[in-house]
Design an enzyme around this catalytic site. Structure first.
Site, short mmCIF file in Angstrom:
data_model
loop_
_atom_site.label_atom_id
_atom_site.label_comp_id
_atom_site.label_asym_id
_atom_site.label_seq_id
_atom_site.Cartn_x
_atom_site.Cartn_y
_atom_site.Cartn_z
CD GLN A 182 -3.04 -0.92 0.12
OE1 GLN A 182 -3.16 0.13 -0.53
NE2 GLN A 182 -3.84 -1.96 -0.09
CB CYS A 328 -9.04 -10.04 1.89
SG CYS A 328 -7.75 -9.36 0.88
C1 LIG Z 1 -0.89 -4.60 2.65
C2 LIG Z 1 -1.21 -5.65 1.63
N1 LIG Z 1 -0.39 -6.73 1.51
C3 LIG Z 1 -0.61 -7.69 0.61
C4 LIG Z 1 -1.70 -7.65 -0.22
C5 LIG Z 1 -1.92 -8.75 -1.21
O1 LIG Z 1 -1.50 -8.36 -2.50
P1 LIG Z 1 -2.03 -9.16 -3.80
O2 LIG Z 1 -3.45 -8.80 -3.97
O3 LIG Z 1 -1.17 -8.64 -4.91
O4 LIG Z 1 -1.78 -10.59 -3.54
C6 LIG Z 1 -2.60 -6.57 -0.13
C7 LIG Z 1 -3.82 -6.53 -0.96
O5 LIG Z 1 -4.84 -6.02 -0.55
C8 LIG Z 1 -2.33 -5.54 0.82
O6 LIG Z 1 -3.14 -4.49 0.95
#
Ligand SMILES: Cc1ncc(COP(=O)(O)O)c(C=O)c1O
Length: 409
Positions: A182, A328
């Site tokens: 982020q 998520c």
């Molecule tokens: C802080 C953070 N880390 C990891 C992820 C996961 O990334 P990706 O969607 O590319 O797997 C997200 C996605 O929302 C995130 O906000």
């Protein structure tokens, strides 16, 4: 859609719109230049050179060497790869330190470690989402293999002082990883001047496509691949490169660097204007993490007397996209672990909404959100208190028939 029906996308921490410049650059690698970068003939050299250019562009955004970039399938893979590598490379490593407010892409692999006999310390945060550096330092033990602390929180936007944390880890001779999914493209990053060993990022959070990301691995840091295969990515990540998506990531990184250095972006002023107006117009509203340093695009607001699932439904009916915590978690009844870590009563977690802005939002959309959100909150409060005075959950009430909001909304 009429003007008032226009989609107001305020969920840029969940994902972002592809920049047209990114699409333009990636399409030829889907249509014409489909060679495998590992092939030896001239036709494939186009793909290989494009992957190299993407690596250079991303390295420029991060202030590191191109050779320190490993392309992956996204933030989740990058985080998993680091945790796996740190433990593989340190056979004495039996302990990991992380924070209680990490994304599930760090928390879940850490929780899995505990089932394999590795201990994990989850350092807590204060009411503003800040971590106590003395507490963090005290959590590091001789057998600690890795410290993993996110740069910017996906739900509140709160920034951890990762450069200071990295320096503490270097002092203690422990590897340091930051999940910068982020933070990338939203704040300046210059890895060359830091003690950070690993950094994760994801293209779809800064106007690139989903399913592609990268891991920065400092050139002096040992790394054991999570995905073994044909020796791609200098032996650090097996599998034929996702060329078009990597090209797109590189272009998105180049554009992000331009927006950052020229300060073309209006995102911070949009977010600040939105926040000021919401606090002014809605009684019992507050900003989560208001007392902490935050990334410029995120506003996590708590509203007394509402429940976030009902608010999301009603806002959706008015074409406003936002979320209760991380994307998520949407659809799940579980309240945000981040906001619970900041307020153990769980009140803020139940009553909060996250609005996250991006460079494709317009002032007119922000005006419309400022007009609609106070009405939605008011409506929910009225629905939550029936004549006999007991509070009911408005979720069921909202579902069958969406109440119309007055005043053009
Ligand atoms: C802080 C953070 N880390 C990891 C992820 C996961 O990334 P990706 O969607 O590319 O797997 C997200 C996605 O929302 C995130 O906000």
């Amino acid at each position: 859609m009429t003007a008032t029906d226009e989609l107001i996308y305020l969920d840029n921490n969940a994902t972002t719109q592809l920049d047209p410049g990114v699409i333009e650059e990636m399409v030829p690698f889907l249509r014409e230049h489909y060679g495998n970068p590992s092939s030896g003939y001239a036709f494939a050299a186009k793909a290989r050179k494009a992957v190299d250019l993407a690596r250079e562009r991303l390295a420029a955004l991060l202030g590191c060497e191109p050779s320190e970039i490993v392309f992956t399938s996204g933030g989740t893979e990058s985080n998993n790869a680091v945790i796996n590598s740190a433990l593989q490379c340190d056979p004495r490593g039996k302990h990991v330190v992380t924070s209680a407010v990490e994304h599930s892409a760090v928390l879940q692999p850490c929780q899995d470690l505990t089932k394999r006999g590795c201990e994990v310390t989850f350092v807590g945060v204060d009411g503003d989402g800040n971590v106590d550096l003395a507490e963090l330092e005290a959590a590091i033990r001789p057998e600690t293999a890795l410290v993993s602390m996110m740069w910017a929180n996906n739900e509140t936007g709160v920034l951890f002082p990762v450069e200071k944390i990295a320096a503490i880890c270097r002092e203690k001779r422990v590897l340091f990883h930051t999940d910068a999914v982020q933070a990338t493209g939203k704040i300046p990053i210059r890895l060359r001047d830091t003690a950070i060993n690993f950094l994760s990022l994801s293209a779809h959070k800064f106007h690139g496509p989903k399913g592609v990301g990268a891991l920065y691995v400092n050139r002096r840091t040992r790394f054991h691949p999570l995905i073994a295969g044909g020796g791609q990515e200098n032996g650090r990540r097996g599998g034929t490169e996702n060329v078009a998506s990597i090209v797109a990531l590189g272009k998105a990184a180049e554009l992000a660097a331009e927006y950052l250095s020229a300060d073309k972006t209006q995102v911070r002023s949009m977010r600040d204007r939105f926040e000021r107006a919401i606090l002014e117009r809605v009684s019992g509203a507050s900003v989560n993490g208001a007392g902490a340093a935050r990334i410029p695009n995120t506003s996590s607001c708590s509203f007394e007397g509402i429940e976030s699932p009902a608010a999301l439904l009603l806002l959706d009916r008015h074409h406003i996209c936002c979320s209760a915590g991380s994307a998520c978690r949407s659809g799940s009844q579980e309240a945000s672990h981040v906001l619970r870590a900041m307020d153990s009563s769980g009140d803020r977690a139940r009553r909060s909404l996250r609005f996250s802005f991006g460079r494709f939002n317009t002032d007119a959309q922000v005006d419309r959100a400022i007009e609609l959100i106070p009405k939605v909150i008011e409506k929910l409060r009225q629905m939550a208190v029936p004549a006999h005075g007991s509070v009911v959950s408005p979720v069921a009430t909202v579902l069958p028939a969406a109440p119309e909001l007055s005043g053009g909304g």
